[in-house]
Design an enzyme around this catalytic site. Sequence first.
Site, PDB file in Angstrom:
ATOM      1  N   ASP A  98     -14.360   2.601  -0.111  1.00 56.67           N
ATOM      2  CA  ASP A  98     -13.363   3.255   0.718  1.00 56.67           C
ATOM      3  C   ASP A  98     -13.935   4.622   1.091  1.00 56.67           C
ATOM      4  O   ASP A  98     -14.438   5.350   0.229  1.00 56.67           O
ATOM      5  CB  ASP A  98     -12.065   3.428  -0.085  1.00 56.67           C
ATOM      6  CG  ASP A  98     -10.832   3.408   0.789  1.00 56.67           C
ATOM      7  OD1 ASP A  98     -10.812   4.144   1.795  1.00 56.67           O
ATOM      8  OD2 ASP A  98      -9.888   2.673   0.456  1.00 56.67           O
ATOM      9  N   ASP A 200     -10.699   5.199   5.644  1.00 61.37           N
ATOM     10  CA  ASP A 200      -9.322   5.643   5.518  1.00 61.37           C
ATOM     11  C   ASP A 200      -8.879   6.474   6.727  1.00 61.37           C
ATOM     12  O   ASP A 200      -9.608   7.378   7.149  1.00 61.37           O
ATOM     13  CB  ASP A 200      -9.245   6.504   4.245  1.00 61.37           C
ATOM     14  CG  ASP A 200      -7.838   6.820   3.837  1.00 61.37           C
ATOM     15  OD1 ASP A 200      -7.058   5.887   3.647  1.00 61.37           O
ATOM     16  OD2 ASP A 200      -7.525   8.026   3.708  1.00 61.37           O
ATOM     17  N   GLU A 255      -9.195   1.987   9.089  1.00 63.49           N
ATOM     18  CA  GLU A 255      -7.739   1.943   9.003  1.00 63.49           C
ATOM     19  C   GLU A 255      -7.182   2.794  10.138  1.00 63.49           C
ATOM     20  O   GLU A 255      -7.454   3.986  10.218  1.00 63.49           O
ATOM     21  CB  GLU A 255      -7.254   2.499   7.662  1.00 63.49           C
ATOM     22  CG  GLU A 255      -5.765   2.335   7.497  1.00 63.49           C
ATOM     23  CD  GLU A 255      -5.113   3.357   6.557  1.00 63.49           C
ATOM     24  OE1 GLU A 255      -4.061   3.035   6.007  1.00 63.49           O
ATOM     25  OE2 GLU A 255      -5.646   4.475   6.402  1.00 63.49           O
ATOM     26  N   HIS A 329      -2.213  -1.933  -0.637  1.00 59.39           N
ATOM     27  CA  HIS A 329      -1.674  -1.050  -1.678  1.00 59.39           C
ATOM     28  C   HIS A 329      -0.655  -0.056  -1.126  1.00 59.39           C
ATOM     29  O   HIS A 329      -0.082   0.711  -1.890  1.00 59.39           O
ATOM     30  CB  HIS A 329      -2.838  -0.302  -2.343  1.00 59.39           C
ATOM     31  CG  HIS A 329      -3.520   0.634  -1.376  1.00 59.39           C
ATOM     32  ND1 HIS A 329      -4.359   0.178  -0.377  1.00 59.39           N
ATOM     33  CD2 HIS A 329      -3.459   1.977  -1.229  1.00 59.39           C
ATOM     34  CE1 HIS A 329      -4.786   1.214   0.334  1.00 59.39           C
ATOM     35  NE2 HIS A 329      -4.252   2.317  -0.159  1.00 59.39           N
ATOM     36  N   ASP A 330      -0.455  -0.023   0.184  1.00 58.71           N
ATOM     37  CA  ASP A 330       0.507   0.909   0.778  1.00 58.71           C
ATOM     38  C   ASP A 330       1.799   0.233   1.222  1.00 58.71           C
ATOM     39  O   ASP A 330       2.684   0.901   1.748  1.00 58.71           O
ATOM     40  CB  ASP A 330      -0.095   1.574   2.030  1.00 58.71           C
ATOM     41  CG  ASP A 330      -1.201   2.550   1.693  1.00 58.71           C
ATOM     42  OD1 ASP A 330      -1.160   3.142   0.595  1.00 58.71           O
ATOM     43  OD2 ASP A 330      -2.108   2.723   2.534  1.00 58.71           O
TER      44      ASP A 330
HETATM   45  C1  GLC Z   1      -4.406   5.752   3.566  1.00 63.77           C
HETATM   46  C2  GLC Z   1      -4.392   5.080   2.215  1.00 63.77           C
HETATM   47  C3  GLC Z   1      -3.269   5.628   1.402  1.00 63.77           C
HETATM   48  C4  GLC Z   1      -3.475   7.115   1.219  1.00 63.77           C
HETATM   49  C5  GLC Z   1      -3.674   7.804   2.577  1.00 63.77           C
HETATM   50  C6  GLC Z   1      -4.224   9.186   2.394  1.00 63.77           C
HETATM   51  O1  GLC Z   1      -3.307   5.444   4.326  1.00 63.77           O
HETATM   52  O2  GLC Z   1      -4.338   3.685   2.365  1.00 63.77           O
HETATM   53  O3  GLC Z   1      -3.124   4.987   0.161  1.00 63.77           O
HETATM   54  O4  GLC Z   1      -2.370   7.672   0.567  1.00 63.77           O
HETATM   55  O5  GLC Z   1      -4.555   7.123   3.411  1.00 63.77           O
HETATM   56  O6  GLC Z   1      -5.593   9.150   2.094  1.00 63.77           O
END
Ligand code: GLC
Length: 576
Positions: A98, A200, A255, A329-330
């Site tokens: 990540d 991310d 993402e 995970h979110d």
């Molecule tokens: C992304 C991750 C999340 C995190 C955020 C800040 O959305 O998936 O878990 O809290 O970024 O890095």
Amino acid sequence: MNMTHWKESTIYEIYPRSFADSNGDGIGDLPGILSKADYLKDLGIDTIWLTPIYASPDIDHGYDISDYYTIQSEYGTMEDFELLLQEMHQRGIRVLMDLVLNHTSDEHPWFEQSRSSKDNPYRDYYIWRPAKEDGSPPNNWTSYLGKPAWTLDEQTGEYYLHLYNAKQPDLNWDYPPLRKDMYKMMRFWLDKGIDGFRIDAVNSISKDQRFPDTHQEKLQASGEPFTKNGPHIHEYLQEMHKEVFSHYDIVTAGETSKVVEQNVLLYTHPARKELNMVLSPEASTLADRTEDEFQTQEWTLDDLRSILTMWQKDIGEDGGWFGIYFSNHDQRRMVNIFGDPVNYRIQSAKMLSTLLLTLRGTPFIHQGEELGMVHNPLLHHIEDFKEQQALAYYDVMVRERGENEEKIMERIRQKSRDHARTPMQWDDSHAAGFTTGKPWLPVHPDYKEINVAAEQQNPHSVLNYYKKMIALRKENKVLTYGDFKIVLENHSQIIGYIRWMDDEAWLVLLNFSGEEAGYELPDNEADRMRQASFIIGNYSDSQHVHPNIHIPSGTLRPYEAVVYKSEGLMDDGVSQ
Ligand code: GLC
Ligand code: CA
């Protein structure tokens, strides 16, 4: 269409903290992951994505990095990581790290330097602005936590920007030395032999430098119009590609939220040399209200159908590519969003896996999804929650705004990300075999029934169904590359589509309701499928109940999924 390994992969998300604990401290770790390498191989996935394992004070479970070059000691050492990488490679499994580019921890040495004085060489690694004349923050944006996106730093009397926690200051990508340092860090990991990155929040790294006030009335991230897909985003990604990605044979999955249709091509068209694919949250956030993610909104099957259609349209011949996911995970576990975790857990979990693994794009499975894990409220009091969005929401709503505590807690129980992060359920022993100690988050009490060991024994388990679907996808390139067309437009219970390539056509019918659902295919599609054969279904007697002859019309049972394949009829493709 160009055929490449990353289009054909099935990617498995590992949340290291919750996957497997090797030393009894209640926290998952790298040796724990290594001990499950054969499980991953047997599942049939070919790539794993590890959420952040770098040194971190851990206020956002690793998404707040204090040293990009070191492994978080709770997870192990660099030697453990190298061994894991080697063992995964021996099994033909690729490893993605990540990559958190938008922010670091406030405990990163760059930020400690940056905040120390206005003329420190690291000052511009972060985004500093003076207060407005009345002393208030530079603008009115909120963070993803629903709090002000700026924090005043006494030392120099200026505010710094943080789209997440105040302990996660945003990096300033407009400053060339920062970009250079980031590329160096990426090369460090790629030179170790990792196979790519899940990146991310990647489309937040270029901000509108005017930092105007926002007029959006929403609790979380109200400044989004000025932080997403910003003025220099494509320039920086192209530079990153040139400096880093182009030198390796890797997978890059960004993402991205708020990437509307035409942007997908801008990010992923190969000629633009940016990313391989983007991961978009439209489906998994369908039930979240825009003004406040902790509140729920109604959605219809038409909404989901339009999202799938939009995703599918942007990939394929036109050259873009998508990573497909419904859980991570979110988000809440997908059975809770789209299925029925109480009455039809097994059927709806299998139905959703049929969807995930028959769409065009690269599928992502979140650990435990393959067991049909659910998100049934397990944590009750605010003290039980660990993830920062839930804690911040409680703070803002109950402590600051004085809202009714029970009402807010009910939302948190429904929506908190912690419920998708409970420990992986390996067997029916202590703590589901996750740890010999006390797990950092409680194990879901349903682990006696829902666990790897039990599901491996049961030929009708969700796990065995996932294995079949993953293998089916691997063996049939049409599921990766084939065209996509919705059939049964406007059906209120069923999502149906055809995937086709060369002389093969596959028909997928999915009942998204707990009631029986009748259907009738339009004549031309019925004609195409008249000699189709049954491939897979999610009830053990699906094939018996739905022999081929029933395809033109029929009835699906609650959450039933069926897949058929027809060959040799497709010389002119499927009529549009
Ligand atoms: C992304 C991750 C999340 C995190 C955020 C800040 O959305 O998936 O878990 O809290 O970024 O890095
Ligand atoms: Ca451990």
